[in-house]
Motif scaffolding. Structure first.
Motif, PDB file in Angstrom:
ATOM      1  N   ILE A 200      41.176  47.853  40.745  1.00  0.00           N
ATOM      2  CA  ILE A 200      40.827  46.963  39.640  1.00  0.00           C
ATOM      3  C   ILE A 200      40.344  47.818  38.474  1.00  0.00           C
ATOM      4  N   ASP A 201      41.127  47.795  37.396  1.00  0.00           N
ATOM      5  CA  ASP A 201      40.765  48.602  36.229  1.00  0.00           C
ATOM      6  C   ASP A 201      39.776  47.894  35.318  1.00  0.00           C
ATOM      7  N   LYS A 202      39.932  46.591  35.177  1.00  0.00           N
ATOM      8  CA  LYS A 202      39.051  45.838  34.295  1.00  0.00           C
ATOM      9  C   LYS A 202      38.920  44.419  34.839  1.00  0.00           C
ATOM     10  N   PHE A 203      37.693  43.963  34.908  1.00  0.00           N
ATOM     11  CA  PHE A 203      37.438  42.603  35.380  1.00  0.00           C
ATOM     12  C   PHE A 203      36.303  42.022  34.552  1.00  0.00           C
ATOM     13  N   ASP A 204      36.621  41.037  33.706  1.00  0.00           N
ATOM     14  CA  ASP A 204      35.627  40.335  32.892  1.00  0.00           C
ATOM     15  C   ASP A 204      35.614  38.878  33.335  1.00  0.00           C
TER      16      ASP A 204
ATOM     17  N   PHE B  43      49.293  44.523  37.240  1.00  0.00           N
ATOM     18  CA  PHE B  43      49.179  43.083  37.041  1.00  0.00           C
ATOM     19  C   PHE B  43      48.046  42.788  36.069  1.00  0.00           C
ATOM     20  N   ASN B  44      48.287  41.876  35.161  1.00  0.00           N
ATOM     21  CA  ASN B  44      47.255  41.448  34.206  1.00  0.00           C
ATOM     22  C   ASN B  44      47.116  39.938  34.267  1.00  0.00           C
TER      23      ASN B  44
ATOM     24  N   SER C 144      42.732  43.226  35.315  1.00  0.00           N
ATOM     25  CA  SER C 144      43.811  44.202  35.317  1.00  0.00           C
ATOM     26  C   SER C 144      43.793  44.940  36.647  1.00  0.00           C
ATOM     27  N   VAL C 145      44.900  44.822  37.406  1.00  0.00           N
ATOM     28  CA  VAL C 145      45.038  45.483  38.705  1.00  0.00           C
ATOM     29  C   VAL C 145      46.144  46.513  38.577  1.00  0.00           C
ATOM     30  N   ASN C 146      45.834  47.758  38.901  1.00  0.00           N
ATOM     31  CA  ASN C 146      46.778  48.852  38.785  1.00  0.00           C
ATOM     32  C   ASN C 146      46.964  49.479  40.163  1.00  0.00           C
ATOM     33  N   LEU C 147      48.085  49.136  40.838  1.00  0.00           N
ATOM     34  CA  LEU C 147      48.362  49.671  42.164  1.00  0.00           C
ATOM     35  C   LEU C 147      48.937  51.084  42.093  1.00  0.00           C
TER      36      LEU C 147
END
Length: 146
Positions: free
Chosen positions: A58-62, A110-111, A101-104
């Motif tokens: 998880i790159d960003k989670f708001d 995935f956004n 934003s999920v970056n595998l």
């Protein structure tokens, strides 16, 4: 072999006979009398806010949200220290995800933006309570609920 099995049975028999002679001297006192109505409630509220949270893929989670629950209880003592009744529970949960934003790996990303979820929940349960007094106190006690 027979002697060792006979010895084990003799030891177990002696232990069981000793356990039967042990008396705890616990005296059950009346804590809730027969015919008593018991009314109670439980209320809970929790709130969370995640601002630019990062963890593993998880790159960003708001996100932000809250959970609210209220649960009234009504019981009737049909016997001393034994009551039956029910509980109703209402819950409300709000979740707002502003950005996820999920970056595998380099090719798989995935956004998710502007997700809103509002959930209401209702439930009812039947319950049976057994009350236990603590010493001679009529103010403090324990209960076991089924």
């Amino acid at each position: 072999m027979r002697k060792s099995i006979l010895f084990i049975f003799c030891v177990l028999g002696a232990i069981c006979s000793q356990a039967q002679e042990f008396k705890r001297d616990i005296e059950q006192r009346m804590f809730v009398p027969k015919g008593q109505w018991i009314v109670g409630s439980s209320v809970s509220y929790s709130e969370y806010t995640d601002d630019n949270y990062k963890f593993l893929v998880i790159d960003k989670f708001d996100a932000e949200g809250y959970t609210f629950k209220v649960s009234p209880t009504v019981l009737y003592a049909f016997k001393d220290n034994l009551a039956a009744g029910g509980r109703f529970t209402y819950g409300r949960t709000l979740t707002k995800v502003d950005a996820l934003s999920v970056n595998l790996d380099d090719d798989t990303t995935f956004n998710l933006d502007d997700l809103y979820s509002l959930k209401h929940s209702y439930s009812g349960t039947a319950s049976l309570r057994n009350y236990i007094s603590i010493g001679n106190s009529t103010r403090f006690g324990l209960f076991n609920e089924l």
